[in-house]
Design a protein around this motif. Structure first.
Motif, PDB file in Angstrom:
ATOM      1  N   LEU A 171       6.324 -50.235  65.298  1.00  0.00           N
ATOM      2  CA  LEU A 171       6.240 -49.025  66.113  1.00  0.00           C
ATOM      3  C   LEU A 171       7.622 -48.455  66.384  1.00  0.00           C
ATOM      4  CD1 LEU A 171       3.498 -50.038  68.710  1.00  0.00           C
ATOM      5  CD2 LEU A 171       3.286 -48.281  66.945  1.00  0.00           C
ATOM      6  N   ASN A 172       8.582 -49.328  66.687  1.00  0.00           N
ATOM      7  CA  ASN A 172       9.960 -48.867  66.925  1.00  0.00           C
ATOM      8  C   ASN A 172      10.569 -48.256  65.674  1.00  0.00           C
ATOM      9  OD1 ASN A 172      10.646 -49.359  69.749  1.00  0.00           O
ATOM     10  ND2 ASN A 172      10.238 -51.499  69.281  1.00  0.00           N
ATOM     11  N   GLN A 173      10.267 -48.828  64.499  1.00  0.00           N
ATOM     12  CA  GLN A 173      10.757 -48.254  63.238  1.00  0.00           C
ATOM     13  C   GLN A 173      10.142 -46.878  63.006  1.00  0.00           C
ATOM     14  OE1 GLN A 173       9.669 -51.188  60.313  1.00  0.00           O
ATOM     15  NE2 GLN A 173      11.325 -52.598  60.891  1.00  0.00           N
ATOM     16  N   LEU A 174       8.828 -46.767  63.251  1.00  0.00           N
ATOM     17  CA  LEU A 174       8.137 -45.477  63.076  1.00  0.00           C
ATOM     18  C   LEU A 174       8.669 -44.435  64.056  1.00  0.00           C
ATOM     19  CD1 LEU A 174       4.478 -46.764  62.583  1.00  0.00           C
ATOM     20  CD2 LEU A 174       5.931 -45.688  60.842  1.00  0.00           C
ATOM     21  N   LEU A 175       8.984 -44.873  65.286  1.00  0.00           N
ATOM     22  CA  LEU A 175       9.538 -43.960  66.289  1.00  0.00           C
ATOM     23  C   LEU A 175      10.875 -43.405  65.815  1.00  0.00           C
ATOM     24  CD1 LEU A 175       9.545 -42.639  69.090  1.00  0.00           C
ATOM     25  CD2 LEU A 175      10.501 -44.759  69.994  1.00  0.00           C
ATOM     26  N   GLU A 176      11.722 -44.285  65.295  1.00  0.00           N
ATOM     27  CA  GLU A 176      13.032 -43.843  64.801  1.00  0.00           C
ATOM     28  C   GLU A 176      12.879 -42.834  63.669  1.00  0.00           C
ATOM     29  OE1 GLU A 176      16.851 -45.963  62.750  1.00  0.00           O
ATOM     30  OE2 GLU A 176      15.861 -47.066  64.380  1.00  0.00           O
ATOM     31  N   LYS A 177      11.937 -43.095  62.758  1.00  0.00           N
ATOM     32  CA  LYS A 177      11.701 -42.182  61.635  1.00  0.00           C
ATOM     33  C   LYS A 177      11.156 -40.834  62.122  1.00  0.00           C
ATOM     34  CE  LYS A 177       9.545 -41.868  57.123  1.00  0.00           C
ATOM     35  NZ  LYS A 177       8.666 -42.462  56.131  1.00  0.00           N
ATOM     36  N   ALA A 178      10.234 -40.867  63.091  1.00  0.00           N
ATOM     37  CA  ALA A 178       9.670 -39.623  63.630  1.00  0.00           C
ATOM     38  C   ALA A 178      10.761 -38.772  64.281  1.00  0.00           C
ATOM     39  CB  ALA A 178       8.561 -39.937  64.632  1.00  0.00           C
ATOM     40  N   ILE A 179      11.684 -39.419  64.960  1.00  0.00           N
ATOM     41  CA  ILE A 179      12.784 -38.690  65.601  1.00  0.00           C
ATOM     42  C   ILE A 179      13.692 -38.071  64.547  1.00  0.00           C
ATOM     43  CG2 ILE A 179      14.846 -38.956  67.044  1.00  0.00           C
ATOM     44  CD1 ILE A 179      13.229 -41.191  68.535  1.00  0.00           C
ATOM     45  N   GLN A 180      14.001 -38.831  63.504  1.00  0.00           N
ATOM     46  CA  GLN A 180      14.848 -38.299  62.420  1.00  0.00           C
ATOM     47  C   GLN A 180      14.202 -37.085  61.772  1.00  0.00           C
ATOM     48  OE1 GLN A 180      15.429 -41.695  59.883  1.00  0.00           O
ATOM     49  NE2 GLN A 180      17.167 -42.452  61.074  1.00  0.00           N
ATOM     50  N   ASN A 181      12.864 -37.115  61.653  1.00  0.00           N
ATOM     51  CA  ASN A 181      12.133 -35.997  61.044  1.00  0.00           C
ATOM     52  C   ASN A 181      11.811 -34.891  62.045  1.00  0.00           C
ATOM     53  OD1 ASN A 181      12.142 -37.297  58.585  1.00  0.00           O
ATOM     54  ND2 ASN A 181      10.158 -38.255  58.911  1.00  0.00           N
ATOM     55  N   GLU A 182      12.266 -35.069  63.301  1.00  0.00           N
ATOM     56  CA  GLU A 182      12.021 -34.112  64.377  1.00  0.00           C
ATOM     57  C   GLU A 182      10.531 -33.859  64.591  1.00  0.00           C
ATOM     58  OE1 GLU A 182      14.440 -30.605  63.928  1.00  0.00           O
ATOM     59  OE2 GLU A 182      16.245 -31.789  63.610  1.00  0.00           O
ATOM     60  N   ASP A 183       9.726 -34.908  64.363  1.00  0.00           N
ATOM     61  CA  ASP A 183       8.290 -34.845  64.610  1.00  0.00           C
ATOM     62  C   ASP A 183       8.051 -35.373  66.025  1.00  0.00           C
ATOM     63  OD1 ASP A 183       5.555 -34.940  64.677  1.00  0.00           O
ATOM     64  OD2 ASP A 183       5.314 -36.090  62.824  1.00  0.00           O
ATOM     65  N   TYR A 184       8.300 -34.519  67.018  1.00  0.00           N
ATOM     66  CA  TYR A 184       8.285 -34.943  68.407  1.00  0.00           C
ATOM     67  C   TYR A 184       6.888 -35.286  68.903  1.00  0.00           C
ATOM     68  CZ  TYR A 184      13.104 -33.412  68.415  1.00  0.00           C
ATOM     69  OH  TYR A 184      14.430 -33.275  68.120  1.00  0.00           O
ATOM     70  N   GLU A 185       5.878 -34.673  68.322  1.00  0.00           N
ATOM     71  CA  GLU A 185       4.508 -34.998  68.730  1.00  0.00           C
ATOM     72  C   GLU A 185       4.185 -36.447  68.370  1.00  0.00           C
ATOM     73  OE1 GLU A 185      -0.076 -34.148  67.511  1.00  0.00           O
ATOM     74  OE2 GLU A 185       1.457 -32.757  66.791  1.00  0.00           O
ATOM     75  N   ARG A 186       4.495 -36.832  67.124  1.00  0.00           N
ATOM     76  CA  ARG A 186       4.260 -38.214  66.684  1.00  0.00           C
ATOM     77  C   ARG A 186       5.141 -39.178  67.483  1.00  0.00           C
ATOM     78  NH1 ARG A 186       2.119 -41.541  63.181  1.00  0.00           N
ATOM     79  NH2 ARG A 186       3.309 -43.109  62.025  1.00  0.00           N
ATOM     80  N   ALA A 187       6.375 -38.772  67.719  1.00  0.00           N
ATOM     81  CA  ALA A 187       7.287 -39.616  68.499  1.00  0.00           C
ATOM     82  C   ALA A 187       6.731 -39.864  69.900  1.00  0.00           C
ATOM     83  CB  ALA A 187       8.670 -38.963  68.571  1.00  0.00           C
TER      84      ALA A 187
END
Length: 198
Positions: A171-187
């Motif tokens: 989950l923490n890895q996915l959160l970091e990736k979502a932030i990098q992609n600026e996908d704030y909803e998923r984050a």
């Protein structure tokens, strides 16, 4: 305002996970954290109409608050996103009248819709930002990486497993990736699942 962080509206995006919902993204004025909040379509429309300076044919609910303020001689000083409990945000609208100052409980979406009409600042308490804020990724070459990732995605999208199926580390890895992609909803969804487990 002491003990709070001033925010600005970064944007409104349609929610991919919930039909009829939008993500309101607020960002620190002096910082890199973002605060994504899922809001309803009506509240998103109320915020967008005022930001775009569109005048509706008939006053919207939030416009009525401004009309009341003129007639009853009060103003909105600021709003504060004051608390977050079990993934739900809470806000206060701080009003000043001729005789007293009042704090009114509100949903953050309504509070922000009112704040834009009064040109009032929006604040967030430190504990809320610590719990729910998402650090913005470096903007260096992330746009190039984002475009190359988009090209490499397969045409058919596999159904994603539930967040409950992932380990905390994943989950923490996915959160970091979502932030990098600026996908704030998923984050925001990932952040909420991580917070539920802590």
């Amino acid at each position: 305002m002491e003990n709070a962080i001033e925010l600005e509206i970064i944007g409104l995006t349609a929610s991919h996970s919930q039909s009829g919902s939008f993500t309101l993204v607020l960002g620190e004025l002096e910082g890199r954290r973002r605060l994504p909040i899922i809001i309803g379509m009506f509240e998103a429309q109320a915020i967008a109409i005022e930001l775009e300076k569109i005048t509706p044919n008939r006053p919207m609910t939030h416009d009525l608050v401004k009309s009341f303020s003129k007639h009853f001689d009060f103003t909105v000083e600021y709003i504060l996103i004051s608390d977050m409990r079990e993934g739900v945000f809470y806000a206060k609208i701080v009003c000043q009248g001729p005789y007293k100052r009042v704090e009114i409980d509100a949903r953050p979406s309504d509070a922000v819709a009112i704040a834009v009409r009064f040109e009032a600042p929006v604040y967030c308490s430190y504990p809320v930002m610590e719990e729910a804020g998402i650090e913005e990724a470096d903007s260096g070459d992330s746009s190039k990486a984002k475009h190359s990732e988009a090209k490499e995605k397969p045409a058919v999208k596999k159904k994603e497993p539930s967040l409950k199926d992932y380990s905390l580390e994943k989950l923490n890895q996915l959160l970091e990736k979502a932030i990098q992609n600026e996908d704030y909803e998923r984050a925001a969804r990932l952040r909420d699942e991580i917070n539920r487990r802590n």
